[in-house]
Motif scaffolding. Structure first.
Motif, mmCIF file in Angstrom:
data_model
loop_
_atom_site.group_PDB
_atom_site.id
_atom_site.type_symbol
_atom_site.label_atom_id
_atom_site.label_comp_id
_atom_site.label_asym_id
_atom_site.label_seq_id
_atom_site.Cartn_x
_atom_site.Cartn_y
_atom_site.Cartn_z
ATOM 1 N N THR A 1 32.272 64.277 163.265
ATOM 2 C CA THR A 1 32.837 65.617 163.241
ATOM 3 C C THR A 1 32.469 66.321 164.533
ATOM 4 O OG1 THR A 1 32.443 65.656 160.874
ATOM 5 C CG2 THR A 1 32.987 67.745 161.926
ATOM 6 N N TYR B 1 31.806 68.893 151.623
ATOM 7 C CA TYR B 1 32.530 69.394 152.788
ATOM 8 C C TYR B 1 31.575 70.073 153.757
ATOM 9 C CZ TYR B 1 36.326 68.055 149.829
ATOM 10 O OH TYR B 1 37.141 67.325 149.047
ATOM 11 N N ILE C 1 40.391 66.769 152.571
ATOM 12 C CA ILE C 1 39.255 67.210 153.378
ATOM 13 C C ILE C 1 39.540 68.556 154.006
ATOM 14 C CG2 ILE C 1 37.846 66.664 155.398
ATOM 15 C CD1 ILE C 1 38.338 63.689 154.762
ATOM 16 N N ASN D 1 31.868 58.404 160.317
ATOM 17 C CA ASN D 1 32.533 59.686 160.454
ATOM 18 C C ASN D 1 31.970 60.414 161.654
ATOM 19 O OD1 ASN D 1 34.101 62.064 159.404
ATOM 20 N ND2 ASN D 1 32.026 62.910 159.476
ATOM 21 N N ASN E 1 28.329 67.200 160.157
ATOM 22 C CA ASN E 1 28.306 65.839 160.708
ATOM 23 C C ASN E 1 27.186 64.988 160.104
ATOM 24 O OD1 ASN E 1 29.211 63.729 162.203
ATOM 25 N ND2 ASN E 1 28.240 64.365 164.117
ATOM 26 N N LEU F 1 34.156 58.964 148.860
ATOM 27 C CA LEU F 1 35.128 60.061 148.942
ATOM 28 C C LEU F 1 36.248 59.712 147.974
ATOM 29 C CD1 LEU F 1 36.069 62.577 150.656
ATOM 30 C CD2 LEU F 1 37.273 60.945 152.083
ATOM 31 N N PHE G 1 30.430 67.398 155.774
ATOM 32 C CA PHE G 1 31.449 67.036 156.767
ATOM 33 C C PHE G 1 31.322 67.906 158.006
ATOM 34 C CE2 PHE G 1 34.170 64.449 153.917
ATOM 35 C CZ PHE G 1 34.536 63.490 154.832
ATOM 36 N N CYS H 1 37.436 60.224 160.606
ATOM 37 C CA CYS H 1 36.775 59.527 159.512
ATOM 38 C C CYS H 1 37.373 58.140 159.312
ATOM 39 C CB CYS H 1 36.931 60.369 158.243
ATOM 40 S SG CYS H 1 35.933 59.789 156.897
ATOM 41 N N ILE I 1 42.005 66.937 161.097
ATOM 42 C CA ILE I 1 41.397 65.862 160.311
ATOM 43 C C ILE I 1 42.145 64.559 160.549
ATOM 44 C CG2 ILE I 1 40.532 65.216 158.030
ATOM 45 C CD1 ILE I 1 39.611 67.980 158.779
ATOM 46 N N VAL J 1 37.630 66.186 162.507
ATOM 47 C CA VAL J 1 36.958 65.136 161.731
ATOM 48 C C VAL J 1 37.650 63.823 162.011
ATOM 49 C CG1 VAL J 1 36.416 64.305 159.415
ATOM 50 C CG2 VAL J 1 36.234 66.734 159.922
ATOM 51 N N ILE K 1 27.831 63.067 157.434
ATOM 52 C CA ILE K 1 28.499 62.059 156.613
ATOM 53 C C ILE K 1 28.184 60.677 157.181
ATOM 54 C CG2 ILE K 1 30.751 61.143 155.940
ATOM 55 C CD1 ILE K 1 30.191 63.635 154.448
#
Lengths: 392, 492
Positions: free
Chosen positions: A270, A235, A319, A268, A241, A248, A238, A289, A373, A287, A243
């Protein structure tokens, strides 16, 4: 003609005098160091006042090739000194040759030392001409740094660690950090370094002693203040940024039966934005994703809109919970702005930052976090249906 | 003092005999007509004349002719020359020196009793090498003819290709003793007058005993005698020379030498090979790129290797430095010396391969490969990376045979600079080389023509790439007078 010769002579003499690089050194006269481990070391001394003096215990991994098989082999040497530089030069006593540090890949610092502060080590690696600033730094998880090079594997530990750290975007349990980016974060207000952890473990599969990189050491300025677990690190990635293509996995109830769904993150993004609302200061983490379904433990119709959005919602909830818990944990227990929220506010809301700058340590703890998210299932890898199991 | 003939045949012959004392190669053949008492004498140099021509066209007609009616006339010599002997080229002269000169180039001299002069008869028969493919410039596609040692053959090879009245051939003799025939060849409508004049001026200034090869001329007329680079092109292929002539260049052909000089010569011509123009243009372009790459490799690889391994180890990727490290273990010499020795050894093998007869050539390569390659590595005298470095250097050198002499020196200079100053030294070497190349000229033409500037984009079509022929429609700006390739110059 004479004029020409004079010109050439002057040119050469100038070159020779001005060129700084006189470091002639045959390649076989040096020992190439690939990994460096630094422990704090207290000399067992009878004099009481000297006990408090910190010394460094430096462990090197030096490579030489076993020429018969052509396979890389490494040797591990140790030395101590009251400064890092002294310790490194002392190796000549044992080895005969000077060590060559320009190819160092890994710098491992023991947790004990990290909790006392790593400024001295980083300063040395940054100042010394031989190190590259992109040396990867690791912090040991409750053990000695020198032990890290003594695993059961046949190849060179530093090379393997280097490969491991380079593949961070495929695993998501650590975030590799290099000397320059640690120093960058250390010197910035509103940003604290986070360095991956390493530990030695007996492997579950075949019982070999092997090192494992995972988790994150949280720093406050130059001192280590705490750790994040491997799950929390995901996380953290995440928020940062970072990712790219990590797996997951989420828990999911299939008709009251607990099962797992493994999602492959395709992309992804963020976006962290500071929110200023009157006097209260907050941060919004958005986020976005895109994932693909990779594994399903139960039969589920992924072509069905409802089921898909159900999975998406579950993932989103996962998440969101992860991020919120992580930030709360860091805020409460470590009070270290490893996410760089302060730096973000400084860049985006400079006026506000000037107001809160002095009191940032306290404000960070009370920072309000909102999340937004959005998980989207884009593909289902190669099959659109689950395996249908015959039921009688 | 010039010798003067008189009407007595024996006196005339004696003049020659005195001149050529102790020279047994000269034949004095006395003979008579069957019907008359008139005496004739033919003087010639053994084996420089065609025996068949002599017996069929001189001896037989004179011996058997009915000459009684004209025997005593004052015009008798003209009668013999014009009506009896059947020789294509006849000249009369009473000048001793002229006669001797002609004698020496293979003509024969006919004296008739009662005349104070000799007739020069063309009985020339120079056995010359047939027209072969030149060994130094082998090609896969394209004409295989090569020049031989006879200037007239060489000119005819060019004339056969350029059928135009604009092709000019100007003769002159250079060499105080050898009197070597040298000719300047150019296409009047394309070549620049200044360049032609300059070539003539420089040729006229040559003052030397003898010219045995165009190499002599090259050294006399070159712009930069101390430079490592040539400012004149030399080739043994008539098609190459014609190509250069059509671009406006001037050719210098020298009797007795199969190589022909063309000038002005600029740097990119090292990389243009005639085969480029006979192949498909993209393939030719690729090959030309390879040659540019080879130039870089052959001059720089040892220097860069030494600089990196001795000064800038951090620049080498880790896996590579590890294998070099391993290979260098236990080598007794510093790597500069190692490289230097290997370069010299390579040049030794190359030079011996050229000097030795063809049949022992394979022995050289066995010795080279086994002794130097295998055994030296096994004995840990030389490291493997060094063998690879020198190997690449050597092979790349073969792509530029015309530049081979220069690149060896550049390579050693770069190597030396790199070993004392690392990459800095190498860069200084490169700067020096570029300064030098950009500063020199060949017959007034900048040596780096078309390499440095895009200004005259037309020329670029034949510099780094070889553009298709239909697209390459203009000649070089500085070199030629008439630029358009397609327009027929004869019609202007």
């Amino acid at each position: 003609m004479r004029k020409k010769i004079c010109f050439v002579a002057v040119y050469f003499i100038t070159c020779i005098l001005l060129v700084g690089c006189w470091d002639y050194r045959e390649i076989d006269e040096v020992e190439i160091v690939l990994g460096l481990g630094v422990d704090s070391h207290i000399t067992p001394s009878e004099e009481v006042d000297k006990l408090s003096e910190t010394q460094f215990l430096v462990t090197y991994e030096i490579v030489g090739i076993e020429s018969e098989q052509g396979q890389l082999k490494s040797r591990v040497l140790k030395d101590e000194g009251d400064t890092l530089y002294r310790a490194i030069r002392k190796i000549i006593e044992k080895n005969g040759k000077q060590v060559y540090l320009a190819h160092t890949k890994i710098l491992i610092i023991s947790e004990e030392l990290a909790r006392e502060g790593i400024t001295e080590i980083l300063d040395y690696t940054m100042r010394d001409a031989e190190y590259r600033p992109d040396v990867h730094v690791l912090i040991t998880d409750n053990c000695d740094a020198g032990e890290m090079f003594k695993d059961d594997a046949t190849d060179v530990a530093s090379m393997r660690l280097n490969d491991t750290l380079k593949n961070q975007n495929k695993i998501g349990t650590f975030e590799s950090s290099t000397v320059w980016n640690i120093i960058d974060k250390m010197t910035k207000k509103g940003f604290e370094p986070a360095i991956p952890l390493i530990r030695m473990d007996k492997e579950h599969v075949d019982g070999n002693l092997i090192h494992i990189v995972g988790g994150t050491a949280v720093f406050k300025a130059s001192k280590m203040v705490g750790k994040l677990s491997e799950d929390e690190t995901l996380y953290y990635l995440f928020i940062d940024n970072e990712i790219k293509n990590q797996p997951l996995s989420i828990e999911y109830y299939f008709e009251d039966q607990l099962g797992h769904i493994s999602l492959e993150i395709l992309s992804n993004e963020t976006k962290v934005t500071p929110v200023v609302n009157g006097e209260s200061l907050g941060v919004n983490i958005a986020v976005d994703c895109k994932v693909a379904i990779n594994e399903l433990s139960h039969q589920i119709d992924i072509l069905d809109e409802k089921d898909r959005s159900d999975i998406e919602m579950n993932a989103e909830k996962d998440i969101e919970e992860g991020i919120t818990e992580l930030i709360t944990h860091v805020q409460k227990d470590y009070n270290s702005d490893i996410f760089g929220f302060g730096d973000l506010i400084k860049r985006q809301k400079n006026k506000t930052w000037k107001k809160v700058e002095k009191d940032w340590d306290n404000i960070f703890q009370t920072l309000k976090i909102t999340t937004d998210i959005n998980v989207q299932i884009e593909r289902s890898a190669l099959s659109s249906h689950s395996i249908e199991i015959d039921k009688y | 003092m010039n010798k003067i003939f008189n009407k007595s045949l024996t006196y005339n012959i004696d003049l020659f005999k005195k001149e050529f004392k102790d020279d047994d190669s000269i034949v004095y053949r006395l003979f008579q007509n069957e019907g008359s008492k008139k005496k004739f004498c033919l003087i010639y140099v053994k084996s420089m004349v065609n025996d068949e021509v002599m017996s069929d066209n001189i001896f037989k007609p004179i011996m058997s002719a009915d000459i009684k009616r004209h025997e005593n006339s004052t015009e008798f010599m003209d009668y013999v020359v014009n009506k009896i002997v059947s020789i294509n080229e006849v000249e009369k002269s009473s000048d001793f020196t002229t006669l001797v000169e002609n004698l020496y180039i293979g003509k024969s001299i006919l004296f008739i009793d009662g005349f104070a002069k000799g007739a020069i008869l063309n009985t020339l028969d120079w056995s010359s090498r047939s027209i072969n493919e030149p060994i130094s410039e082998t090609i896969i596609k394209g004409p295989r003819e090569g020049f031989n040692e006879v200037i007239y053959t060489n000119i005819s090879l060019i004339r056969r290709r350029i059928v135009s009245q604009h092709l000019k051939v100007k003769f002159r003799e250079i060499g105080n003793i050898t009197k070597t025939k040298v000719c300047i060849c150019y296409i009047e409508e394309i070549a620049k007058d200044e360049i032609v004049k300059e070539v003539e001026r420089r040729l006229d200034k040559i003052d030397i005993d003898g010219i045995l090869d165009t190499g002599y001329i090259e050294e006399f007329i070159t712009d930069e005698p101390i430079s490592l680079f040539k400012t004149l092109f030399s080739t043994e292929k008539p098609d190459t020379v014609c190509g250069k002539l059509l671009e406006g260049r001037v050719a210098i052909i020298c009797n007795g030498s199969p190589s022909v000089i063309t000038t002005p010569f600029v740097f990119i011509e090292y990389f243009q090979v005639d085969e480029d123009y006979y192949q498909q243009y993209y393939f030719a372009t690729f090959n030309r790129m390879l040659r540019y790459l080879a130039f870089f490799l052959t001059t720089s690889v040892p220097a860069i290797y030494i600089a990196l391994t001795n000064y800038h180890q951090e620049l080498i990727p880790t896996p590579l430095i590890l294998s070099i490290f391993e290979a260098r273990q236990g080598i007794p010499f510093p790597s500069f010396l190692e490289a230097f020795i290997m370069i010299i050894v390579f040049e030794l093998i190359r030079e011996s391969g050229i000097r030795i007869s063809k049949y022992s050539g394979s022995a050289i390569s066995i010795v080279g490969a086994l002794v130097v390659g295998e055994a030296a590595v096994q004995a840990r005298l030389v490291s493997q990376p060094m063998i690879i470095v020198i190997g690449i250097t050597g092979i790349a050198n073969f792509l530029l045979p015309k530049m081979a002499n220069s690149t060896i020196f550049i390579r050693i200079i770069f190597l030396f600079l790199a070993s004392i100053l690392g990459l800095y030294g190498y860069i200084f070497g490169v700067i020096f080389l570029s300064l030098h190349l950009f500063s020199i000229r060949s017959f007034g033409i900048p040596y780096m023509l078309n390499v440095d500037s895009m200004e005259d984009a037309i020329n670029m079509k034949d510099a780094y790439i070889r553009a298709p022929w239909w697209y390459m429609d203009m000649r070089g700006k500085l070199i030629s007078k008439k630029r358009n390739r397609k327009k027929n110059i004869a019609k202007n």
